[in-house]
Design a protein around this motif. Structure first.
Motif, PDB file in Angstrom:
ATOM      1  N   GLY A 246      13.534  -9.300   8.456  1.00 11.45           N
ATOM      2  CA  GLY A 246      12.857  -8.342   9.301  1.00 11.45           C
ATOM      3  C   GLY A 246      11.415  -8.063   9.243  1.00 11.45           C
ATOM      4  N   SER A 247      10.918  -7.192  10.187  1.00  7.68           N
ATOM      5  CA  SER A 247       9.440  -6.889  10.069  1.00  7.68           C
ATOM      6  C   SER A 247       9.041  -6.084   8.813  1.00  7.68           C
ATOM      7  CB  SER A 247       9.169  -6.212  11.409  1.00  7.68           C
ATOM      8  OG  SER A 247       7.825  -6.110  11.286  1.00  7.68           O
ATOM      9  N   PHE A 248       7.716  -6.332   8.356  1.00  7.33           N
ATOM     10  CA  PHE A 248       7.051  -5.561   7.363  1.00  7.33           C
ATOM     11  C   PHE A 248       6.744  -4.132   7.828  1.00  7.33           C
ATOM     12  CE2 PHE A 248       5.682  -9.443   4.820  1.00  7.33           C
ATOM     13  CZ  PHE A 248       6.340  -8.770   3.637  1.00  7.33           C
ATOM     14  N   HIS A 249       6.783  -3.841   9.049  1.00  9.74           N
ATOM     15  CA  HIS A 249       6.634  -2.487   9.989  1.00  9.74           C
ATOM     16  C   HIS A 249       7.263  -1.656   9.111  1.00  9.74           C
ATOM     17  CE1 HIS A 249       5.533   0.353  12.831  1.00  9.74           C
ATOM     18  NE2 HIS A 249       6.915   0.491  12.963  1.00  9.74           N
ATOM     19  N   ASP A 250       8.777  -1.810   9.180  1.00  7.74           N
ATOM     20  CA  ASP A 250       9.479  -0.907   8.738  1.00  7.74           C
ATOM     21  C   ASP A 250       9.085  -0.492   7.189  1.00  7.74           C
ATOM     22  OD1 ASP A 250      11.078  -1.107  10.805  1.00  7.74           O
ATOM     23  OD2 ASP A 250      12.757  -1.970  10.046  1.00  7.74           O
ATOM     24  N   LEU A 251       8.864  -1.442   6.360  1.00  8.16           N
ATOM     25  CA  LEU A 251       8.554  -0.960   4.923  1.00  8.16           C
ATOM     26  C   LEU A 251       6.947  -0.094   5.080  1.00  8.16           C
ATOM     27  CD1 LEU A 251       9.196  -3.984   2.601  1.00  8.16           C
ATOM     28  CD2 LEU A 251      10.172  -1.658   2.667  1.00  8.16           C
ATOM     29  N   VAL A 252       6.160  -0.605   5.772  1.00  7.60           N
ATOM     30  CA  VAL A 252       5.045   0.195   5.916  1.00  7.60           C
ATOM     31  C   VAL A 252       5.064   1.478   6.560  1.00  7.60           C
ATOM     32  CG1 VAL A 252       2.319   0.347   6.756  1.00  7.60           C
ATOM     33  CG2 VAL A 252       3.497  -2.023   5.915  1.00  7.60           C
ATOM     34  N   ALA A 253       5.979   1.602   7.475  1.00  5.60           N
ATOM     35  CA  ALA A 253       6.191   2.831   8.271  1.00  5.60           C
ATOM     36  C   ALA A 253       6.653   4.113   7.085  1.00  5.60           C
ATOM     37  CB  ALA A 253       7.044   2.513   9.368  1.00  5.60           C
ATOM     38  N   ASP A 254       7.591   3.412   6.184  1.00  8.80           N
ATOM     39  CA  ASP A 254       8.392   4.361   5.455  1.00  8.80           C
ATOM     40  C   ASP A 254       7.464   4.938   4.386  1.00  8.80           C
ATOM     41  OD1 ASP A 254      10.915   5.178   4.000  1.00  8.80           O
ATOM     42  OD2 ASP A 254       9.819   4.275   2.345  1.00  8.80           O
ATOM     43  N   GLU A 255       6.488   3.848   4.032  1.00  4.06           N
ATOM     44  CA  GLU A 255       5.472   4.460   2.733  1.00  4.06           C
ATOM     45  C   GLU A 255       4.412   5.185   3.414  1.00  4.06           C
ATOM     46  OE1 GLU A 255       4.346   1.137   0.325  1.00  4.06           O
ATOM     47  OE2 GLU A 255       6.047   1.565  -0.830  1.00  4.06           O
ATOM     48  N   ALA A 256       4.358   5.255   4.708  1.00  3.28           N
ATOM     49  CA  ALA A 256       3.357   6.152   5.222  1.00  3.28           C
ATOM     50  C   ALA A 256       3.759   7.534   5.338  1.00  3.28           C
ATOM     51  CB  ALA A 256       3.185   5.828   6.788  1.00  3.28           C
ATOM     52  N   HIS A 257       5.241   7.733   5.004  1.00  6.57           N
ATOM     53  CA  HIS A 257       5.744   9.064   4.563  1.00  6.57           C
ATOM     54  C   HIS A 257       5.547   9.257   3.386  1.00  6.57           C
ATOM     55  CE1 HIS A 257       7.609   7.911   8.575  1.00  6.57           C
ATOM     56  NE2 HIS A 257       7.632   9.314   8.763  1.00  6.57           N
ATOM     57  N   ASP A 258       4.956   8.747   2.290  1.00 10.58           N
ATOM     58  CA  ASP A 258       4.817   9.224   0.914  1.00 10.58           C
ATOM     59  C   ASP A 258       4.173  10.535   0.752  1.00 10.58           C
ATOM     60  OD1 ASP A 258       5.883   6.957  -0.107  1.00 10.58           O
ATOM     61  OD2 ASP A 258       3.954   6.205  -0.864  1.00 10.58           O
TER      62      ASP A 258
ATOM     63  N   ASP B 107      14.392   6.088  -4.676  1.00 11.81           N
ATOM     64  CA  ASP B 107      13.647   5.838  -3.119  1.00 11.81           C
ATOM     65  C   ASP B 107      14.800   5.336  -2.181  1.00 11.81           C
ATOM     66  OD1 ASP B 107      12.030   5.743  -1.165  1.00 11.81           O
ATOM     67  OD2 ASP B 107      10.461   4.843  -2.451  1.00 11.81           O
ATOM     68  N   TYR B 108      15.772   6.162  -1.896  1.00 15.21           N
ATOM     69  CA  TYR B 108      16.627   5.506  -0.868  1.00 15.21           C
ATOM     70  C   TYR B 108      16.084   5.147   0.572  1.00 15.21           C
ATOM     71  CZ  TYR B 108      20.879   5.468  -3.203  1.00 15.21           C
ATOM     72  OH  TYR B 108      21.913   5.066  -4.201  1.00 15.21           O
ATOM     73  N   PRO B 109      15.070   6.122   0.801  1.00 20.68           N
ATOM     74  CA  PRO B 109      14.371   5.744   2.275  1.00 20.68           C
ATOM     75  C   PRO B 109      13.627   4.517   2.227  1.00 20.68           C
ATOM     76  CG  PRO B 109      13.982   8.167   1.439  1.00 20.68           C
ATOM     77  CD  PRO B 109      14.737   7.336   0.369  1.00 20.68           C
ATOM     78  N   LEU B 110      13.279   3.860   0.942  1.00 18.10           N
ATOM     79  CA  LEU B 110      12.687   2.748   1.025  1.00 18.10           C
ATOM     80  C   LEU B 110      13.710   1.497   0.690  1.00 18.10           C
ATOM     81  CD1 LEU B 110       9.713   1.247   0.868  1.00 18.10           C
ATOM     82  CD2 LEU B 110      10.119   1.247  -1.788  1.00 18.10           C
ATOM     83  N   TYR B 111      14.802   1.826   0.173  1.00 17.62           N
ATOM     84  CA  TYR B 111      15.985   1.011  -0.041  1.00 17.62           C
ATOM     85  C   TYR B 111      16.276   0.290   1.290  1.00 17.62           C
ATOM     86  CZ  TYR B 111      20.616  -0.567  -0.309  1.00 17.62           C
ATOM     87  OH  TYR B 111      21.921  -1.073  -0.094  1.00 17.62           O
ATOM     88  N   PHE B 112      16.705   0.793   2.152  1.00 12.81           N
ATOM     89  CA  PHE B 112      17.081   0.362   3.519  1.00 12.81           C
ATOM     90  C   PHE B 112      16.240  -0.590   4.132  1.00 12.81           C
ATOM     91  CE2 PHE B 112      19.547   4.315   2.688  1.00 12.81           C
ATOM     92  CZ  PHE B 112      20.836   3.791   2.901  1.00 12.81           C
TER      93      PHE B 112
ATOM     94  N   LEU C  32      13.766  -2.008   2.939  1.00 14.94           N
ATOM     95  CA  LEU C  32      13.509  -3.237   1.958  1.00 14.94           C
ATOM     96  C   LEU C  32      14.744  -4.211   2.349  1.00 14.94           C
ATOM     97  CD1 LEU C  32      12.872  -3.027  -1.582  1.00 14.94           C
ATOM     98  CD2 LEU C  32      14.532  -4.510  -1.241  1.00 14.94           C
ATOM     99  N   ARG C  33      16.059  -3.846   2.464  1.00 10.65           N
ATOM    100  CA  ARG C  33      17.053  -4.797   2.380  1.00 10.65           C
ATOM    101  C   ARG C  33      16.707  -5.347   4.091  1.00 10.65           C
ATOM    102  NH1 ARG C  33      22.391  -4.852  -0.135  1.00 10.65           N
ATOM    103  NH2 ARG C  33      21.800  -4.399  -2.232  1.00 10.65           N
ATOM    104  N   ARG C  34      16.390  -4.672   4.789  1.00  9.77           N
ATOM    105  CA  ARG C  34      16.401  -5.350   6.020  1.00  9.77           C
ATOM    106  C   ARG C  34      15.416  -6.307   6.254  1.00  9.77           C
ATOM    107  NH1 ARG C  34      16.925   0.217   7.918  1.00  9.77           N
ATOM    108  NH2 ARG C  34      14.534   0.327   8.225  1.00  9.77           N
ATOM    109  N   THR C  35      14.247  -6.014   5.554  1.00  8.16           N
ATOM    110  CA  THR C  35      13.004  -6.867   5.937  1.00  8.16           C
ATOM    111  C   THR C  35      13.335  -8.178   4.756  1.00  8.16           C
ATOM    112  OG1 THR C  35      11.404  -4.883   5.663  1.00  8.16           O
ATOM    113  CG2 THR C  35      10.682  -7.104   4.817  1.00  8.16           C
ATOM    114  N   PHE C  36      13.512  -8.023   3.568  1.00  4.82           N
ATOM    115  CA  PHE C  36      13.550  -9.249   2.491  1.00  4.82           C
ATOM    116  C   PHE C  36      15.112  -9.972   2.647  1.00  4.82           C
ATOM    117  CE2 PHE C  36      10.449  -6.452   0.485  1.00  4.82           C
ATOM    118  CZ  PHE C  36       9.423  -7.430   0.709  1.00  4.82           C
ATOM    119  N   ALA C  37      16.125  -9.229   3.054  1.00  8.17           N
ATOM    120  CA  ALA C  37      17.349 -10.071   3.032  1.00  8.17           C
ATOM    121  C   ALA C  37      17.570 -10.463   4.361  1.00  8.17           C
ATOM    122  CB  ALA C  37      18.429  -8.934   2.774  1.00  8.17           C
TER     123      ALA C  37
END
Length: 635
Positions: A429-441, A414-419, A421-426
Motif C-alpha cells: 500500500g501507500s506510505f500515506h497511511d503510515l505518515v498520516a498515522d504518525e501525524a497523530h503522535d 502502537d496498534y494504530p501504527l500496526y494496521f 504498517l501491514r497494509r503498506t509493507f505486506a
C-alpha cells in the motif's frame, strides 16, 4: 439494576459491610471445627519494602473467628478480617527493616483450635543490574516459552498435570521452558536483542480446559493466560528458582526481561471462580455476569449513559474469564502486591499488562504509583488493541484525561501504527497511511515510548498476510528499526516464519525441540530465504545500537510520495537519513535535505548496501533505490 452491576460499583465501605455481614451468619458447627490453611498469598516478602505491612491472604477451612499472631523476629500481625464463608482470612504482616531472612510460622487460632502457616521473610535482591526498565534504546523480543525451546525434557509432562503434553496438538503444551530460553540467550544477544518479553508464567490448570476448547481435541492453557495460582510458576516451564536463573543469565548478557501480567481476569478454573475471597471480588459470578463487548470507546465517551461502559469494564473476557473488580479494595491491594512480588522476587525489569482498557483507569494510576515507588526505573507497557490513535492515547500516562486520572502507564503497544504498517509493507500500500498515522503522535504524551511491532501472538504472522513477500518483510523491519518508538520482534519473525490465526501463529521455533529436522538457531539450519531475513534484521539492530539518533533522535519527514518516504533522525549534530522505496520498480528521486542540518558537499554512505553513496547539494540529495528496499545513510 442487575446484581453484577451493583457489585461492580460497591466501594470500600459498602463492600466491607457485605464482607462482615456475611460473616455473622457463619454456623456454630463450622466455628467449632479445627482450622486448616492450604494457601498463603504472598508466600514471602522482603524486608525494607515500600509496601509494609504486606496484606496476606490465607485460604483454608474453618477459619471463622480467627485471630492471627506472628512469632516475633521482626514480624507482627494485625488487622485480621475473615470472609463470610470462613475460608479466607486477610491479615497485615509488618516486617521490620532489620528482620532476618527466614521462614516464620503464623499462628491461626479459632474457637475450634489452632493451625500454623508458613510465611517467609527474604532479603531484598541487590538492585545492580536489575529493575532497569526498558526504553527506546532497546530492541524487544517476544517469547512464548512453550513454543520457543525445550531445554528440560523432565518438565514436559509433570506429574501434577499429566496428559497435557503433545506437540502434534497445537493446543497442548509442546515442552518449551525457562531452560530453553537460557540455552538460546547467546543467539538473542547476537541478533541484537536487548530485552525479552515473556508471556505469562502463572500456574495454570492441571487438566484439560473444556470451557475454552476450540473443538474435540484436548485444550490446555499453554499460553499462560488462564491463571489458577498467581503466585505459582507453571510447572511445564520450571519453578521460581529456574525463572530467576533465566533472568540473572539474561542480565549477565545485557538483556532485560519483561514479564506479562494480567490484572483484568483470572482463568475459569481459578479457585476464586466458585469461592471468591469477598462478595465483590469479581464483577458478577460464573452463573450471572456481563459478557465483555470490547467497546473501549465507551470508557472515554462524554455522552455515554452511566452504565455505557459496564460491559467493557465489568464484562468477562470471552464470556468465561472471571473479571476482577478493581472497586474492591482487597482485590486492588492483592493485585498491586502480586505485581510487586514478581518483580521483587525475580529481578524483572519491566511489565507487560494484558487487556489494559478493561480495567478502571484509576486502578492503573494506583498500580503504577506503587511500582515506581518501590522500583523507580521499572516501567510497563499496556495492551490497548485498537487502531484509533485518539482512543489508544487516552490510556498512556503523562497527562490527565477528562476523568481527572493519569494512568501513569509509561508505554503502550502502537496498534494504530500496526494496521497501516501491514497494509503498506505486506500488501504494497501507500506510505500515506503510515505518515498520516504518525501525524497523530501529538495525541501521545510520549509517542517515542510506544512499542512498535510487525506482529505478535494475537495476530497472523506478517509472512502470512495477503501479499506478503520477503522483500516486504525486510523493508518493514527497516522501517521498524529506524522509526520512532521501541521496536518489538515476535519470535520467529527474524526468519520470516509463516502462520495464520491462533494457534497457527504460535508454531514451534524450528530447532528448539528434540527431534526437529533442522536448527534455525544456527545459520546452517536456516534456508537461504530465512538467512537473508535474519541477516538483514541483525544488521538493522546493530545499526540501531551504533547510532543513538536512530533510537532517540527527532524524526522529520524530508520527502514522501505514494511509494517513497525519506525521513531524518537527528540528535545533537548527528543526522541519519532513512530512505524507503515500496514500489515494485526501482526509483530515483531527489530529497530536500535542509531539515537534516547537513552541509552541502557532505557525502553519505548507505549502511544497508542498497544504494550508492550520495552527496548533499544545494538541490538536495539524489538517491536511486532498487524495488522494495531501504537505505540508511550516515556520514
Amino acid at each position: 439494576m442487575h446484581s453484577n452491576h451493583l457489585f461492580s460499583r460497591i466501594g470500600g465501605g459498602a463492600a466491607m459491610l457485605l464482607f462482615l455481614g456475611a460473616a455473622s451468619g457463619f454456623t456454630a458447627h463450622a466455628q467449632s471445627a479445627s482450622p486448616a490453611v492450604d494457601r498463603v498469598e504472598p508466600p514471602s516478602w522482603w524486608s525494607g519494602s515500600t509496601m509494609n505491612p504486606v496484606r496476606v491472604l490465607l485460604h483454608g477451612r474453618n477459619l471463622a473467628g480467627a485471630k492471627i499472631t506472628a512469632p516475633g523476629g521482626g514480624v507482627s500481625a494485625r488487622d485480621v478480617k475473615v470472609n463470610g464463608n470462613g475460608d479466607y482470612v486477610f491479615v497485615d504482616i509488618a516486617i521490620d527493616k532489620s528482620a532476618a531472612p527466614g521462614v516464620r510460622s503464623l499462628k491461626i487460632t479459632t474457637p475450634g483450635g489452632s493451625a500454623t502457616a508458613a510465611f517467609e521473610v527474604t532479603a531484598p535482591l541487590p538492585t545492580s543490574g536489575r529493575f532497569q526498565g526498558f526504553s527506546q534504546d532497546d530492541v524487544v523480543y517476544q517469547i512464548m516459552p512453550d513454543r520457543f525451546s525445550d531445554g528440560d525434557a523432565a518438565n514436559n509432562d509433570p506429574a501434577i498435570a499429566k496428559g497435557l503434553y503433545g506437540r502434534s496438538n497445537p493446543f497442548l503444551y509442546h515442552g518449551g521452558d525457562f531452560q530453553g530460553v537460557i540455552n538460546h540467550l547467546p543467539y538473542l544477544k547476537d541478533l541484537g536483542v536487548t530485552a525479552i518479553w515473556i508471556t505469562p508464567v502463572y500456574e495454570n490448570v492441571h487438566h484439560a480446559n473444556t470451557l475454552q476448547a476450540k473443538g474435540p481435541e484436548p485444550y490446555s492453557d499453554y499460553h499462560g493466560y488462564g491463571a489458577v495460582n498467581q503466585y505459582g510458576v507453571e510447572q511445564h516451564f520450571g519453578d521460581l528458582a529456574s525463572m530467576r536463573e533465566m533472568i540473572d543469565k539474561a542480565h549477565a548478557l545485557g538483556i532485560k526481561v519483561i514479564q506479562d501480567q494480567v490484572a483484568n481476569h483470572v482463568g475459569p478454573y481459578h479457585p476464586w471462580a466458585d469461592a471468591p475471597p469477598t462478595p465483590t471480588w469479581f464483577n458478577g459470578t460464573a452463573k450471572s455476569h456481563l459478557n465483555n463487548t470490547y467497546q473501549i470507546w465507551t470508557v472515554m465517551d462524554p455522552h455515554g449513559a452511566p452504565d455505557a461502559s459496564a460491559a467493557t469494564l465489568g464484562g468477562w473476557f470471552a464470556n468465561v474469564l472471571p473479571d476482577i473488580n478493581q472497586n474492591d479494595p482487597e482485590a486492588v491491594r492483592y493485585q498491586i502486591q502480586n505485581a510487586l512480588w514478581w518483580v521483587g522476587m525475580t529481578g524483572l525489569d519491566g511489565i507487560r499488562q494484558d487487556t489494559m482498557p478493561y480495567v478502571p483507569r484509576a486502578f492503573w494510576s494506583e498500580w503504577s504509583t506503587a511500582i515506581t515507588r518501590q522500583y523507580p526505573r521499572v516501567n510497563a507497557v499496556g495492551e490497548v488493541f485498537d487502531g484509533d490513535a485518539s482512543l489508544v492515547s487516552y490510556f498512556q500516562g503523562g497527562h490527565k484525561g477528562p476523568d481527572g486520572v493519569d494512568t501513569k502507564m509509561d508505554s503502550l503497544f502502537d496498534y494504530p501504527l500496526y494496521f497501516p504498517l501491514r497494509r503498506t509493507f505486506a500488501q504494497g500500500g501507500s506510505f500515506h497511511d503510515l505518515v498520516a498515522d504518525e501525524a497523530h503522535d501529538w495525541l501521545f504524551p510520549h509517542a517515542d515510548h510506544l512499542v512498535t511491532f510487525l506482529g505478535n501472538h494475537d495476530v497472523k504472522r506478517f509472512a502470512s498476510e495477503d501479499g506478503a513477500t520477503t522483500a516486504g518483510l525486510n523493508l518493514a523491519q527497516t522501517f521498524l528499526m529506524t522509526n520512532r518508538g521501541i521496536p518489538l520482534v515476535y519470535y520467529g519473525d527474524e526468519l520470516g516464519m509463516k502462520g495464520g490465526d491462533d494457534p497457527d501463529n504460535r508454531q514451534d521455533f524450528p530447532g528448539g525441540f528434540p527431534g526437529d529436522t533442522r536448527d534455525a538457531f544456527t545459520e546452517a539450519g536456516r534456508t537461504p530465504q530465512e538467512q537473508e531475513t535474519w541477516s538483514h534484521l541483525r544488521k538493522l539492530t546493530h545499526l540501531r545500537a551504533e547510532f543513538p539518533a536512530l533510537r532517540r533522535g527527532a524524526q522529520t519527514t524530508l520527502f514522501q510520495t505514494d511509494k517513497q518516504w525519506a525521513y531524518a533522525r537527528t540528535l545533537g549534530g548527528d543526522s541519519v537519513i532513512v530512505v524507503l522505496n515500496n514500489d515494485a520498480n526501482p526509483a530515483t528521486f531527489t530529497i530536500p535535505i535542509e531539515a537534516a542540518n547537513l552541509r552541502e558537499g557532505t557525502r553519505l554512505t548507505d549502511r544497508l548496501g542498497s544504494a550508492e553513496s550520495a552527496v548533499v547539494t544545494e538541490n538536495g540529495m539524489k538517491v536511486t533505490l532498487p524495488a522494495r528496499t531501504g537505505a540508511v545513510f550516515v556520514k
